[in-house]
Design a protein around this motif. Sequence first.
Motif, PDB file in Angstrom:
ATOM      1  N   GLU A  33       0.827  -1.203   0.000  1.00 33.61           N
ATOM      2  CA  GLU A  33       0.000   0.000   0.000  1.00 33.61           C
ATOM      3  C   GLU A  33       0.870   1.265   0.000  1.00 33.61           C
ATOM      4  N   GLY A  34       1.948   1.248   0.773  1.00 37.52           N
ATOM      5  CA  GLY A  34       2.843   2.401   0.823  1.00 37.52           C
ATOM      6  C   GLY A  34       3.532   2.652  -0.503  1.00 37.52           C
ATOM      7  N   VAL A  35       4.007   1.593  -1.135  1.00 39.87           N
ATOM      8  CA  VAL A  35       4.673   1.727  -2.434  1.00 39.87           C
ATOM      9  C   VAL A  35       3.661   2.133  -3.504  1.00 39.87           C
ATOM     10  N   ASP A  36       2.461   1.598  -3.438  1.00 38.23           N
ATOM     11  CA  ASP A  36       1.416   1.983  -4.390  1.00 38.23           C
ATOM     12  C   ASP A  36       1.126   3.483  -4.278  1.00 38.23           C
ATOM     13  N   ARG A  37       1.027   3.990  -3.076  1.00 41.10           N
ATOM     14  CA  ARG A  37       0.790   5.422  -2.858  1.00 41.10           C
ATOM     15  C   ARG A  37       1.938   6.244  -3.460  1.00 41.10           C
ATOM     16  N   PHE A  38       3.174   5.800  -3.238  1.00 42.85           N
ATOM     17  CA  PHE A  38       4.346   6.489  -3.766  1.00 42.85           C
ATOM     18  C   PHE A  38       4.329   6.500  -5.294  1.00 42.85           C
ATOM     19  N   LEU A  39       4.051   5.345  -5.903  1.00 39.22           N
ATOM     20  CA  LEU A  39       4.052   5.249  -7.359  1.00 39.22           C
ATOM     21  C   LEU A  39       2.924   6.066  -7.988  1.00 39.22           C
ATOM     22  N   LYS A  40       1.794   6.157  -7.327  1.00 42.48           N
ATOM     23  CA  LYS A  40       0.700   6.979  -7.856  1.00 42.48           C
ATOM     24  C   LYS A  40       1.083   8.456  -7.831  1.00 42.48           C
ATOM     25  N   ARG A  41       1.836   8.867  -6.820  1.00 43.19           N
ATOM     26  CA  ARG A  41       2.277  10.263  -6.725  1.00 43.19           C
ATOM     27  C   ARG A  41       3.424  10.539  -7.702  1.00 43.19           C
ATOM     28  N   ASN A  42       4.205   9.520  -8.018  1.00 44.04           N
ATOM     29  CA  ASN A  42       5.391   9.636  -8.886  1.00 44.04           C
ATOM     30  C   ASN A  42       5.336   8.532  -9.945  1.00 44.04           C
ATOM     31  N   PRO A  43       4.446   8.646 -10.917  1.00 49.95           N
ATOM     32  CA  PRO A  43       4.193   7.508 -11.814  1.00 49.95           C
ATOM     33  C   PRO A  43       5.266   7.225 -12.859  1.00 49.95           C
ATOM     34  N   THR A  44       6.193   8.144 -13.114  1.00 46.71           N
ATOM     35  CA  THR A  44       7.120   7.921 -14.234  1.00 46.71           C
ATOM     36  C   THR A  44       8.592   7.855 -13.842  1.00 46.71           C
ATOM     37  N   SER A  45       8.926   8.031 -12.578  1.00 45.39           N
ATOM     38  CA  SER A  45      10.343   8.176 -12.246  1.00 45.39           C
ATOM     39  C   SER A  45      10.967   6.996 -11.500  1.00 45.39           C
ATOM     40  N   SER A  46      10.173   6.101 -10.922  1.00 45.36           N
ATOM     41  CA  SER A  46      10.743   4.916 -10.271  1.00 45.36           C
ATOM     42  C   SER A  46      11.064   3.884 -11.341  1.00 45.36           C
ATOM     43  N   VAL A  47      12.126   3.118 -11.120  1.00 45.23           N
ATOM     44  CA  VAL A  47      12.602   2.211 -12.164  1.00 45.23           C
ATOM     45  C   VAL A  47      12.935   0.832 -11.614  1.00 45.23           C
ATOM     46  N   VAL A  48      12.905  -0.131 -12.530  1.00 45.59           N
ATOM     47  CA  VAL A  48      13.427  -1.468 -12.264  1.00 45.59           C
ATOM     48  C   VAL A  48      14.348  -1.864 -13.406  1.00 45.59           C
ATOM     49  N   ALA A  49      15.273  -2.747 -13.068  1.00 43.18           N
ATOM     50  CA  ALA A  49      16.150  -3.348 -14.074  1.00 43.18           C
ATOM     51  C   ALA A  49      15.790  -4.826 -14.162  1.00 43.18           C
ATOM     52  N   GLU A  50      15.605  -5.300 -15.385  1.00 42.15           N
ATOM     53  CA  GLU A  50      15.283  -6.713 -15.607  1.00 42.15           C
ATOM     54  C   GLU A  50      16.418  -7.375 -16.378  1.00 42.15           C
ATOM     55  N   GLU A  51      16.753  -8.568 -15.942  1.00 41.68           N
ATOM     56  CA  GLU A  51      17.739  -9.362 -16.660  1.00 41.68           C
ATOM     57  C   GLU A  51      17.448 -10.828 -16.355  1.00 41.68           C
ATOM     58  N   ASP A  52      17.681 -11.675 -17.302  1.00 44.25           N
ATOM     59  CA  ASP A  52      17.434 -13.113 -17.128  1.00 44.25           C
ATOM     60  C   ASP A  52      16.001 -13.391 -16.680  1.00 44.25           C
ATOM     61  N   GLY A  53      15.048 -12.565 -17.127  1.00 40.52           N
ATOM     62  CA  GLY A  53      13.643 -12.785 -16.817  1.00 40.52           C
ATOM     63  C   GLY A  53      13.223 -12.418 -15.413  1.00 40.52           C
ATOM     64  N   LYS A  54      14.073 -11.673 -14.702  1.00 43.32           N
ATOM     65  CA  LYS A  54      13.698 -11.278 -13.347  1.00 43.32           C
ATOM     66  C   LYS A  54      14.180  -9.868 -13.052  1.00 43.32           C
ATOM     67  N   ILE A  55      13.593  -9.265 -12.037  1.00 43.14           N
ATOM     68  CA  ILE A  55      14.006  -7.930 -11.607  1.00 43.14           C
ATOM     69  C   ILE A  55      15.263  -8.069 -10.769  1.00 43.14           C
ATOM     70  N   VAL A  56      16.318  -7.342 -11.176  1.00 39.38           N
ATOM     71  CA  VAL A  56      17.612  -7.430 -10.490  1.00 39.38           C
ATOM     72  C   VAL A  56      18.035  -6.096  -9.881  1.00 39.38           C
ATOM     73  N   GLY A  57      17.229  -5.054 -10.076  1.00 43.63           N
ATOM     74  CA  GLY A  57      17.558  -3.752  -9.507  1.00 43.63           C
ATOM     75  C   GLY A  57      16.331  -2.879  -9.432  1.00 43.63           C
ATOM     76  N   SER A  58      16.391  -1.877  -8.536  1.00 40.99           N
ATOM     77  CA  SER A  58      15.264  -0.954  -8.426  1.00 40.99           C
ATOM     78  C   SER A  58      15.687   0.368  -7.811  1.00 40.99           C
ATOM     79  N   ILE A  59      14.920   1.392  -8.134  1.00 41.58           N
ATOM     80  CA  ILE A  59      15.029   2.707  -7.491  1.00 41.58           C
ATOM     81  C   ILE A  59      13.610   3.235  -7.319  1.00 41.58           C
ATOM     82  N   LEU A  60      13.264   3.607  -6.100  1.00 41.97           N
ATOM     83  CA  LEU A  60      12.066   4.413  -5.894  1.00 41.97           C
ATOM     84  C   LEU A  60      12.524   5.852  -6.058  1.00 41.97           C
ATOM     85  N   CYS A  61      11.890   6.583  -6.934  1.00 37.54           N
ATOM     86  CA  CYS A  61      12.299   7.952  -7.225  1.00 37.54           C
ATOM     87  C   CYS A  61      11.064   8.827  -7.314  1.00 37.54           C
ATOM     88  N   GLY A  62      11.113   9.934  -6.614  1.00 36.82           N
ATOM     89  CA  GLY A  62      10.009  10.874  -6.665  1.00 36.82           C
ATOM     90  C   GLY A  62      10.508  12.290  -6.482  1.00 36.82           C
TER      91      GLY A  62
END
Length: 148
Positions: A33-62
């Motif tokens: 719920e907390g991350v959902d609230r953050f992503l709704k407020r900042n819908p385009t700036s948080s990122v994930v990195a995918e490799e080998d079919g899985k998420i291997v990195g992330s940044i919450l950015c707002g």
Amino acid sequence: MIREMTIDDYEEVYTLWKKIKGFGLRSIDDSREGVDRFLKRNPTSSVVAEEDGKIVGSILCGHDGRRGCFYHVCVDKDYRRRGIGKNMVVFAMEALRREKINKVSLIAFTKNDVGNAFWNTIGWTQRLDLNYYDFTLNKENITAFNEQ
């Protein structure tokens, strides 16, 4: 592949966060719920990195309209030193630039040697001219640190 994070990534991202030694997770802010609230407020700036079919990195950015902030920047230990972290940072900073944000800050725990070395290596400046303060409004939002 670096892309925008969505709430559909939450379970895999949270699993990644739990794997990172010394990572601090908050009981409320880092819940779905907390991350959902953050992503709704900042819908385009948080990122994930995918490799080998899985998420291997992330940044919450707002941002608050004036300054951007990075939270929970991490790359799976098995995928480090391959440019993934830097590519995620560039992706998030470009998203902030598109929103006319001119400065980005972050907090790295002083005992996070890997993280502090990363930020210094890619050209970020450690501020020694200010003090960081915070005030806890909800004492139930407890931070727990991963021991792995």
